[in-house]
Motif scaffolding. Structure first.
Motif, PDB file in Angstrom:
ATOM      1  N   ILE C   3     -34.259 -45.300 -22.119  1.00 43.86           N
ATOM      2  CA  ILE C   3     -33.689 -45.715 -20.935  1.00 43.86           C
ATOM      3  C   ILE C   3     -34.382 -46.653 -20.056  1.00 43.86           C
ATOM      4  O   ILE C   3     -35.441 -46.993 -20.045  1.00 43.86           O
ATOM      5  CB  ILE C   3     -34.015 -44.451 -19.735  1.00 43.86           C
ATOM      6  N   LYS C   4     -33.474 -47.645 -19.691  1.00 40.23           N
ATOM      7  CA  LYS C   4     -33.928 -48.881 -19.139  1.00 40.23           C
ATOM      8  C   LYS C   4     -33.547 -49.082 -17.741  1.00 40.23           C
ATOM      9  O   LYS C   4     -32.363 -48.910 -17.414  1.00 40.23           O
ATOM     10  CB  LYS C   4     -33.162 -49.942 -20.022  1.00 40.23           C
ATOM     11  N   PHE C   5     -34.478 -49.641 -16.912  1.00 39.53           N
ATOM     12  CA  PHE C   5     -33.944 -49.927 -15.662  1.00 39.53           C
ATOM     13  C   PHE C   5     -34.080 -51.125 -15.214  1.00 39.53           C
ATOM     14  O   PHE C   5     -34.962 -52.127 -15.524  1.00 39.53           O
ATOM     15  CB  PHE C   5     -35.295 -49.148 -14.621  1.00 39.53           C
ATOM     16  N   GLU C   6     -32.961 -51.634 -14.597  1.00 44.92           N
ATOM     17  CA  GLU C   6     -32.939 -53.215 -14.159  1.00 44.92           C
ATOM     18  C   GLU C   6     -32.757 -53.169 -12.704  1.00 44.92           C
ATOM     19  O   GLU C   6     -31.926 -52.636 -12.168  1.00 44.92           O
ATOM     20  CB  GLU C   6     -31.589 -53.800 -14.947  1.00 44.92           C
ATOM     21  N   LYS C   7     -33.471 -53.842 -12.190  1.00 38.33           N
ATOM     22  CA  LYS C   7     -33.794 -54.108 -10.625  1.00 38.33           C
ATOM     23  C   LYS C   7     -32.375 -54.685 -10.175  1.00 38.33           C
ATOM     24  O   LYS C   7     -31.832 -55.753 -10.833  1.00 38.33           O
ATOM     25  CB  LYS C   7     -34.771 -55.009 -10.272  1.00 38.33           C
ATOM     26  N   LYS C   8     -31.682 -53.853  -9.188  1.00 38.38           N
ATOM     27  CA  LYS C   8     -30.681 -54.791  -8.670  1.00 38.38           C
ATOM     28  C   LYS C   8     -31.085 -56.024  -7.673  1.00 38.38           C
ATOM     29  O   LYS C   8     -32.179 -55.881  -7.116  1.00 38.38           O
ATOM     30  CB  LYS C   8     -29.874 -53.791  -7.683  1.00 38.38           C
ATOM     31  N   SER C   9     -30.361 -57.004  -7.629  1.00 39.41           N
ATOM     32  CA  SER C   9     -30.859 -58.302  -6.923  1.00 39.41           C
ATOM     33  C   SER C   9     -30.419 -58.127  -5.394  1.00 39.41           C
ATOM     34  O   SER C   9     -30.474 -58.932  -4.705  1.00 39.41           O
ATOM     35  CB  SER C   9     -30.495 -59.389  -7.550  1.00 39.41           C
ATOM     36  N   PHE C 337     -37.585 -33.992  -3.831  1.00 41.80           N
ATOM     37  CA  PHE C 337     -37.411 -34.822  -5.472  1.00 41.80           C
ATOM     38  C   PHE C 337     -36.210 -35.558  -5.566  1.00 41.80           C
ATOM     39  O   PHE C 337     -35.920 -36.643  -5.973  1.00 41.80           O
ATOM     40  CB  PHE C 337     -37.651 -33.852  -6.417  1.00 41.80           C
ATOM     41  N   LEU C 340     -36.107 -38.919  -3.833  1.00 41.07           N
ATOM     42  CA  LEU C 340     -36.872 -39.814  -4.550  1.00 41.07           C
ATOM     43  C   LEU C 340     -36.077 -40.525  -5.869  1.00 41.07           C
ATOM     44  O   LEU C 340     -36.124 -41.659  -5.984  1.00 41.07           O
ATOM     45  CB  LEU C 340     -38.082 -39.398  -4.920  1.00 41.07           C
ATOM     46  N   ALA C 341     -35.288 -39.365  -6.573  1.00 42.10           N
ATOM     47  CA  ALA C 341     -34.489 -39.949  -7.542  1.00 42.10           C
ATOM     48  C   ALA C 341     -33.230 -40.775  -7.223  1.00 42.10           C
ATOM     49  O   ALA C 341     -33.102 -41.900  -7.706  1.00 42.10           O
ATOM     50  CB  ALA C 341     -34.113 -38.869  -8.182  1.00 42.10           C
ATOM     51  N   VAL C 344     -34.045 -44.446  -6.903  1.00 43.67           N
ATOM     52  CA  VAL C 344     -34.188 -45.217  -7.873  1.00 43.67           C
ATOM     53  C   VAL C 344     -32.781 -45.620  -8.282  1.00 43.67           C
ATOM     54  O   VAL C 344     -32.554 -46.526  -8.794  1.00 43.67           O
ATOM     55  CB  VAL C 344     -34.704 -44.307  -8.937  1.00 43.67           C
ATOM     56  N   PHE C 345     -31.905 -44.594  -8.282  1.00 45.00           N
ATOM     57  CA  PHE C 345     -30.612 -44.906  -8.788  1.00 45.00           C
ATOM     58  C   PHE C 345     -29.901 -46.119  -7.662  1.00 45.00           C
ATOM     59  O   PHE C 345     -28.850 -46.863  -7.889  1.00 45.00           O
ATOM     60  CB  PHE C 345     -29.632 -43.813  -8.789  1.00 45.00           C
ATOM     61  N   ARG C 347     -31.838 -48.580  -6.300  1.00 46.47           N
ATOM     62  CA  ARG C 347     -32.239 -49.817  -6.291  1.00 46.47           C
ATOM     63  C   ARG C 347     -32.208 -50.510  -7.870  1.00 46.47           C
ATOM     64  O   ARG C 347     -32.472 -51.512  -8.122  1.00 46.47           O
ATOM     65  CB  ARG C 347     -33.875 -49.717  -5.764  1.00 46.47           C
ATOM     66  N   TYR C 348     -32.023 -49.523  -8.742  1.00 55.48           N
ATOM     67  CA  TYR C 348     -31.745 -50.011 -10.304  1.00 55.48           C
ATOM     68  C   TYR C 348     -30.463 -49.704 -10.835  1.00 55.48           C
ATOM     69  O   TYR C 348     -30.043 -48.879 -10.494  1.00 55.48           O
ATOM     70  CB  TYR C 348     -33.207 -49.063 -11.154  1.00 55.48           C
ATOM     71  N   SER C 355     -31.840 -47.911 -29.806  1.00 54.36           N
ATOM     72  CA  SER C 355     -32.888 -48.527 -30.471  1.00 54.36           C
ATOM     73  C   SER C 355     -32.982 -48.120 -32.111  1.00 54.36           C
ATOM     74  O   SER C 355     -32.507 -47.022 -32.291  1.00 54.36           O
ATOM     75  CB  SER C 355     -34.120 -48.619 -29.796  1.00 54.36           C
TER      76      SER C 355
END
Lengths: 506, 309, 355
Positions: C3-9, C337, C340-341, C344-345, C347-348, C355
C-alpha cells in the motif's frame, strides 16, 4: 575500454506534483569515477535513491553486469554490491563506529562478535589511510570523520559500486583533496564510483566521465578530459552562466552590529561559539566562511536572539538582551536561517499568513491585537508575491507545497518587508537552483546598497566571494582570521578553515 | 513492626509488578520509535480478558495467554494506525484507551462481583527462607517471578544481541537502519505488538493476582503511570524495575499507614502515586538528560522511505 | 502487494471534511452494532433507544441540552490548547476543580452573600481561577521543563478526582446526607436561573456564549494568530518573535479557566451539590468532541449536542435494554479511530502497488 558494470535504462520517477526523473539513461564502467552533475533539484539524488532502493521508479530497468536486477530496498542494493553515502549520513548517533559498521551485516548471527568487526575496521583504515577511532561514538565525531565512517562501511561490505552524494559539501578544500585520494585508491582496487555534485571544478578534477542532468532529463554524457567548465555549466543550466551579479564597492557607514566576546552553548551542551567578536557596518557584507558545524548555526541564532549567550551584542549602538527575539525584530533585524522549513516557515499555513507571521512583532506593522482580520493580509500578500515573483497557485496555497526556491522567496519577502537594518543570512542559497540563487544574491546586494548591514554565514566559498566585502573564517567557534573575498586567497582561507592561522604559516 | 515492613515491601513488589510489565513492554515499543499511550486501554482489556477466561474455563494459564493475545491485538490496531496509516500516535493511543475502557466496561459488566481462579503464592525453596528477603521477594506468585526474569532478559536482548541493536537503531535513526537493510516497518510492528503482549500480561496480573476480581476501570491509571515510568527509566529495563517497585511501594503505603494509624485520609494518600509521577517527570523530562542517555530520537515520528518530513 | 500513500497537493475542502466526518460516524456505528450484537442485543433497537427519547421528546431534548453544557465547556477548554498542538487531556481535572471551587464559595467562603448578582459572578471567577490553576501547572511544567503535558494533565485529573472524593467523604460531607458522600445543597443565591423543571438553566446559554468568545479568541486576535503559528511550527513561532513559553502557559490557563467555569456551571446550574463521580468523564469525551469538530468552536456546539444526545440515550439504553452505558466509551474509541483513518484518506491518495 573496460566493460559496463551498471546500466540504468529509461528511469522515470515522479512525485505528486513534479517529475523528478524523466526517461534517464545512465551507465557506469568498472573502475571509473562517473560524475552526475546537475543543479539542485535536477533529479540526481532521486536517480541514485532509485538505484539504492530507497525510491521505487515508476518505469525503467536496472542492469548489473548485463543482468537485469530488481532493487526494491536498500537491502537488495547492498546484496548486489551497491553502496551509497547519502548527504545526510545514515549513522546512528549514540552508536560507536564499530556498531554502526556492524549494523545490518548478515554474518552477525544472534549475538554479534564486535571484536571481529573492529579488527577489520582497523585493517581497512590502515590500508586506505582512513583515520577513524573505532570506539568513538558517532555524535562525538565531526562531519568529516563521520564521512570516513560511511566510507569504511562501504569498504567493509566490499561494495563494487559506490555512490557519493555531494560528499565535499561538508569538507575543507584540503579535506576534499584527501577524499579524492581515497576515491582514487578505491577505484584502483576495482570499485566504481558515482560522484554526485553540482560543483564543476571538483567534477573536472575527480571524474572520468560526466553525465549532466537538468529538470530530470539527461542532457548528455561526456568524457571529462575533453570538457571544460564552460561547456559543463551550459549543459547544466541551459544557458551561459555568468551570474549576473553586480557587486559594487561598499561604502560602509557606521557600525550596525557589534559583537564582543560572544560565547554560546550548543545543543550537545558543549560550547559552540568561543569568544567571537566582530563588527558589521551599514552598507557592507561580512562573509563568515567555515566548515559546517564550527558554530555557524549557533552564532546566527545567538545574534538573532534564538539562543542564550554570554558576552555583548550591540545593534545600532544599543545593547540587546540575550535570548530576546522580539527586541531584535523591533530593532529591524532580519534573519534568514539555514533550515527555512524547520525554522522560518509554517508549512501548514497559507502563503499569505506566512508572509505576515511577524505581524505583531515587526515595527512596520500596527495591527490591533484584539481585533485582527487575517483575511485583510491577502491583498498586501498578493503584492509581495508579485514583487518577489513567488510562484504559487494563490496566496492560499500552503507553504509546504512550494518549491525550495519559492519558500526562500517567501522568507526573503517577509524579511525585506520589515525594512531591515541588519540581515543575518545563514546558508541562504542552500538547495536552490541557479535562478533562485541569483535572485537571493541580488536581493542581498540591493539591501547592501540601501545601507543595510549584512552578516553572511555560508559554507560555499564562491557564494562568499560573490557577495561579501570582507571574509572572516570561523573555526571551532572562533574567528580564526580575516581575508579578502577573492579566489586568489582560496588557499589561505582553506587553511584557516582547517584551523591553521595566518601567523602559523609564516 | 516486622510484619509491617515485610508486608509493605512485599506489597510494593506486588503492586509494582503490573507497572513493571507494562513499562517493559512500552520500553520495547518506544525503542522502536512507536509511542503507544494506549497502555491503560490494553491493560484493561487484558484484565477483563484474563478474568473472564479464568471464570469461564478455570484455567489460569489459558486466561493469561488470552490476555496477552488481546493486548497484542489492540497494539496491532495502534501499529496499523500509526505505522501504516501514519496518523498521530498521541491521538491513536488515546483512542485505544477509550476503546479499552468502553469494551471492558461493556463486556465486563456481567462479571462484576464474580469469583474466579487466581494465582497463589509459591514459595521458592531455600531462598524463601532467608529472613526478610525470603518472604518479601521469594514467596510471591509465579507472575512476579516472571517479572524478575524479564528484566535481565530484556536488558541482555537490548544491549547484547543483534536484534536488540537493530531495534535501537530503528528507534533512533530509522533512515540509517533502513539504509542498512533493516526492515523498519516490520521491526516497529513487531515491538509495538510485543509491547501490547506485556500490557495484556500486566492487566491479567491485576485481575488474576493483585486483586483477583473484576471491577470496571480497575487499572485506575496504572497504564498512564507506566508511560511516565518509561520516561523515568530513560528507556532502560533495569531502572524500570526500580521505578515500578518504588511506585508500587507508594501505592501500598496507605495500607501500612492505616495499620500504623498515620492520620492521613485514604483519599489523600490515593493521590500520592499521581503526584509522585508528576514530580518524577519534573526531573526526568529535560532534553539534556534524554539526549545523554540515548532516548529513541525518532519516537513518535512515522517512517516513510520516500517521504522525509 | 504494497500500500502506498501519496500526499495530495491540496488542502481537503470543507465539504469533504464534513462528509468524511459523517462517514466516520457511520463506520463507528456499524462496528458498534457488532459489539451490541455480541451480547445478543438488537443493534437497531438499541440505536432507536439511543436517539428516540433524547431527540424525539421535549424532556429528552432538554436533558440532552443539559448534558451538552459540560461537554461544550470542556471541549472549548481543550480546543484552545489543541490549536497549539498541546495535548491537554486535563479538562476533566480542571472541570472538577472548578466544581470544587464553586462549592467552596457557595457553601463556605461567602455564607453572607445573598444576592445572586454578586454570588454568581464570584463563583464563576472562583471556578475559572481554580480551573486555570489546574491548567497553569502542566503549562508551566511543559514550557520551562519540557514535561509531557499529556501525562501531567492526566495525573492532575486523578489528583482532582481524589480531592473531590476526600472533601465529600470527609470534611464537606453535608448534614442530612444519610452518610452518603455528598455536600449540602447550594443556597438559592448560588443557583443559576432555571427555566421550567426539566433542568434547563442559564449555564447552557453561558456555554454557547463561551463558544462564540472562543471563536473570537482563536480567529480574530493576536493570541489566536500566534496559536496558529506556534501550533504549526513552534520554532517558526520563536523566530517570529512570539514568546512561545508564555503562549503555552496562556493557552493552558485560558483552557483551564473555561473548563473550570464549566464545573461551576454544572454545580450552580444542574447538580447544586458536590459528590464523587459527578462527572461521567466529560473532560475525556471533550477530547473527541474537539477533534470531531476539527477545532472549530461553532462546530463544537453541534458536536457537543450530539454527544449530549448520546449520553442521555445511553442512560435510556441501560434503563430499558440493560446495555451497560460504558458502550459510549467504546463508541468514542471506535469513532476516534475511524476519524483518524478518514483524515488519512483525505490527505493522501492511496495506491495499491503490486510488487
Amino acid at each position: 575500454m573496460s566493460e559496463k558494470i551498471l546500466e540504468l535504462k529509461n528511469i522515470s520517477k515522479s512525485f505528486s506534483n513534479l517529475i523528478a526523473n524523466d526517461g534517464v539513461d545512465f551507465d557506469l564502467k568498472k573502475g571509473e569515477v562517473h560524475a552526475l552533475l546537475g543543479e539542485n533539484g535536477a533529479g540526481k539524488t532521486t536517480l541514485m535513491n532509485i538505484l539504492y532502493g530507497i525510491y521505487k521508479p515508476d518505469a525503467g530497468e536496472i542492469f548489473l553486469e548485463g543482468k537485469k536486477i530488481d532493487i526494491s530496498s536498500p537491502r537488495d542494493a547492498i546484496e548486489n554490491g551497491i553502496g551509497m553515502i547519502q548527504q545526510h549520513f545514515s549513522l546512528v548517533p549514540s552508536f560507536s563506529v564499530v556498531q554502526n559498521v556492524a549494523l545490518g551485516l548478515k554474518e552477525l548471527g544472534i549475538i554479534p562478535d564486535l571484536s571481529k568487526v573492529r579488527k577489520r575496521i582497523v585493517e581497512l583504515s590502515n590500508r586506505y589511510k582512513i583515520n577513524v577511532d573505532p570506539g568513538a561514538k558517532i555524535w562525538q565525531l565531526s562531519a568529516g570523520e563521520q564521512q570516513r565512517v560511511e566510507i569504511i562501511k562501504l569498504l567493509y561490505v566490499k561494495s563494487k559500486i559506490m555512490i557519493l552524494d555531494e560528499p565535499t559539501a561538508i569538507l575543507t578544500p584540503q579535506e576534499a583533496k584527501g577524499l579524492f585520494e581515497t576515491i582514487r585508491e578505491m577505484t584502483a582496487n576495482g570499485a566504481s564510483v558515482i560522484f554526485i555534485s553540482h560543483k564543476l571544478k571538483e567534477v573536472l578534477e575527480i571524474s572520468d566521465r560526466v553525465t549532466v542532468l537538468r529538470h530530470g532529463k539527461v542532457i548528455g554524457t561526456v568524457e571529462t578530459k575533453g570538457s571544460n567548465e564552460n561547456d559543463l555549466a551550459r549543459m547544466m543550466v541551459g544557458r551561459d552562466v555568468v551570474l549576473k551579479i553586480d557587486k559594487k564597492p561598499s561604502h560602509p557607514s557606521k557600525p550596525i552590529l557589534k559583537i564582543e566576546n560572544l560565547h554560546v552553548i550548543g545543543d550537545k551542551g558543549i560550547e559552540a561559539v568561543k569568544g567571537v567578536s566582530l563588527e558589521v557596518k551599514g552598507g557592507e557584507i561580512l562573509g563568515i566562511a567555515g566548515v559546517e558545524g564550527n558554530g555557524q548555526r549557533e552564532l546566527g541564532e545567538a545574534i538573532y536572539g534564538l539562543r542564550n549567550y554570554t558576552g555583548n551584542i550591540f545593534i545600532n549602538g544599543s545593547k540587546v538582551r540575550s535570548g530576546d527575539v522580539l527586541e531584535r525584530i523591533k530593532n529591524h533585524v532580519a534573519y534568514i536561517p539555514q533550515d527555512r522549513k524547520a525554522d522560518a516557515l509554517c508549512g501548514g499555513l497559507p502563503v499569505y499568513k506566512n508572509l505576515f507571521i511577524k505581524a505583531f512583532s515587526s515595527p512596520v506593522f500596527s495591527f490591533n491585537p484584539y481585533l485582527f482580520y487575517p483575511e485583510k493580509l491577502r491583498k498586501p500578500a498578493e503584492k509581495l508575491v508579485k514583487e518577489f515573483s513567488i510562484s504559487t497557485s494563490s496566496v492560499d496555497q500552503e507553504v509546504k507545497f512550494l518549491s525550495g526556491g519559492n519558500m526562500q522567496k517567501v522568507v526573503l519577502a517577509r524579511e525585506i518587508e520589515s525594512e531591515p537594518k541588519l540581515i543575518i543570512a545563514v546558508h541562504p542559497t542552500r538547495g536552490l537552483d541557479v535562478g533562485a540563487e541569483e535572485f537571493v544574491y541580488n536581493v542581498l546586494l540591493a539591501q547592501k546598497e540601501r545601507g543595510t548591514a549584512i552578516l553572511l554565514i555560508a559554507g560555499d566559498l564562491y557564494e562568499i566571494f560573490n557577495l561579501s566585502d570582507r571574509v572572516g573564517v570561523l573555526y571551532e567557534g572562533q574567528i580564526i582570521g580575516y581575508s579578502e573575498p577573492d579566489e586568489s586567497h582560496i588557499e589561505e582561507i582553506g587553511l584557516m578553515m582547517a584551523g591553521v592561522k595566518n601567523e602559523d604559516k609564516i | 513492626m516486622n510484619d509491617i515492613v515485610i508486608s509493605t515491601f512485599a506489597g510494593a513488589i506486588r503492586a509494582g509488578t503490573p507497572l513493571l510489565f507494562a513499562t517493559l513492554g512500552e520500553i520495547l515499543a518506544e525503542r522502536s520509535g512507536v509511542l503507544n499511550l494506549g497502555l491503560e486501554g490494553m491493560m484493561l482489556m487484558g484484565a477483563f480478558t484474563g478474568f473472564s477466561i479464568s471464570y469461564i474455563t478455570g484455567n489460569l494459564w489459558l486466561a493469561v495467554l488470552a490476555a496477552i493475545l488481546v493486548g497484542g491485538l489492540m497494539a496491532s490496531l495502534h501499529a496499523f494506525m500509526s505505522i501504516t496509516l501514519r496518523i498521530n500516535q498521541v491521538v491513536s493511543g488515546l483512542a485505544l484507551v477509550f476503546l479499552g475502557q468502553g469494551l471492558s466496561g461493556f463486556w465486563g459488566n456481567a462479571y462484576v462481583g464474580m469469583q474466579a481462579n487466581s494465582f497463589q503464592n509459591l514459595k521458592i525453596p531455600l531462598l524463601g527462607d532467608i529472613p526478610y528477603i525470603g518472604p518479601i521477594v521469594f514467596n510471591r506468585d509465579i507472575l512476579v517471578y516472571i517479572g524478575y526474569i524479564s528484566v535481565p532478559v530484556i536488558w541482555w536482548f537490548l544491549y547484547k544481541t543483534t536484534a536488540g541493536m537493530n531495534l535501537r537503531a530503528v528507534g533512533e535513526a530509522p533512515d540509517a537502519a533502513d539504509a542498512r537493510g533493516i526492515n523498519v516497518i516490520l521491526t516497529r510492528y513487531l515491538y509495538t505488538i510485543i509491547g501490547g503482549f506485556f500490557s495484556g500480561l500486566a492487566g491479567a496480573y491485576i485481575s488474576l493476582a493483585y486483586t483477583p476480581m473484576w471491577v470496571q476501570n480497575m487499572t485506575a491509571g496504572r497504564g498512564w503511570i507506566a508511560v511516565a515510568l518509561v520516561i523515568f527509566a530513560i528507556w532502560d529495563p533495569v531502572i524500570a524495575l526500580i521505578g515500578a517497585y518504588a511506585f508500587g511501594g507508594i501505592s501500598v503505603l496507605q495500607f501500612s499507614f492505616q495499620i500504623l494509624q498515620v492520620p492521613i485520609p485514604v483519599n489523600i494518600m490515593n493521590m500520592f502515586p499521581y503526584i509522585f509521577t508528576v514530580f518524577v517527570m519534573l526531573f526526568a523530562s529535560s532534553n539534556r538528560i534524554k539526549k545523554l542517555f540515548g532516548a529513541p530520537s525518532a519516537l513518535g515520528v512515522p517512517y516513510s522511505r520516500e517521504e522525509k518530513t | 502487494m504494497k500500500i502506498k500513500f501519496e500526499k495530495k497537493s491540496t488542502k481537503p475542502s470543507k465539504v469533504s471534511i464534513f462528509l468524511s466526518s459523517l462517514i466516520s460516524i457511520l463506520i463507528a456505528l456499524v462496528f458498534l452494532g457488532f459489539i451490541i450484537l455480541s451480547l445478543g442485543d438488537d443493534p437497531f433497537e438499541a440505536y432507536w433507544q439511543l436517539v428516540s427519547w433524547a431527540m424525539g421528546t421535549v424532556p429528552g431534548l432538554i436533558q440532552s441540552l443539559v448534558s451538552m453544557m459540560p461537554l461544550l465547556f470542556t471541549s472549548l477548554g481543550v480546543l484552545i490548547a489543541f490549536k497549539m498542538k498541546l495535548w491537554n487531556i486535563g479538562a476533566e481535572g480542571q472541570f472538577q476543580m472548578g466544581a470544587f471551587a464553586a462549592t467552596w464559595g457557595a457553601l463556605y467562603l461567602f455564607p453572607n452573600i445573598h444576592n445572586p448578582w454578586v454570588m454568581i459572578p464570584l463563583l464563576m471567577i472562583l471556578g475559572a481561577a481554580f480551573g486555570a490553576f489546574w491548567g497553569f501547572l502542566p503549562g508551566i511544567m511543559r514550557a520551562y521543563l519540557g514535561v509531557n503535558e499529556i501525562l501531567s494533565t492526566l495525573m492532575l485529573n486523578y489528583v482532582a478526582i481524589y480531592w473531590v472524593n476526600y472533601l465529600t467523604y470527609g470534611p464537606w460531607k453535608g448534614p442530612g446526607s444519610y452518610n452518603f458522600p455528598i455536600t449540602a445543597k447550594f443556597p438559592q443565591s448560588a443557583i443559576l436561573p432555571q427555566y421550567g423543571s426539566g433542568g434547563l438553566n442559564f449555564g447552557i446559554i453561558i456555554s454557547i456564549i463561551m463558544a462564540f468568545f472562543v471563536l473570537y479568541l482563536v480567529k480574530y486576535t493576536k493570541f489566536g494568530f500566534h496559536l496558529e503559528i506556534a501550533g504549526d511550527n513552534l520554532r517558526a513561532g520563536e523566530y517570529a518573535g512570539v514568546n512561545v513559553k508564555k503562549l503555552i502557559i496562556l493557552a493552558m490557563v485560558i483552557g483551564g479557566a473555561i473548563s473550570g467555569i464549566g464545573g461551576m456551571a454544572e454545580m450552580s446550574g444542574v447538580l447544586f451539590r458536590l459528590q464523587p463521580n459527578f462527572s461521567p468523564g466529560y473532560g475525556y469525551t471533550a477530547v473527541i468532541i474537539a477533534w470531531l469538530a476539527r477545532l472549530d468552536p461553532i462546530a463544537t456546539i453541534v458536536v457537543s449536542f450530539f454527544f449530549g444526545v448520546l449520553l442521555v440515550g445511553s442512560q435510556q439504553l441501560q434503563l430499558f435494554m440493560q446495555i451497560p452505558s460504558s458502550l459510549i466509551n467504546a463508541f468514542n474509541g471506535i469513532l476516534l479511530f475511524s476519524l483518524l483513518a478518514s483524515e488519512v484518506f483525505m490527505r493522501y491518495r492511496i495506491k495499491v502497488v503490486r510488487s
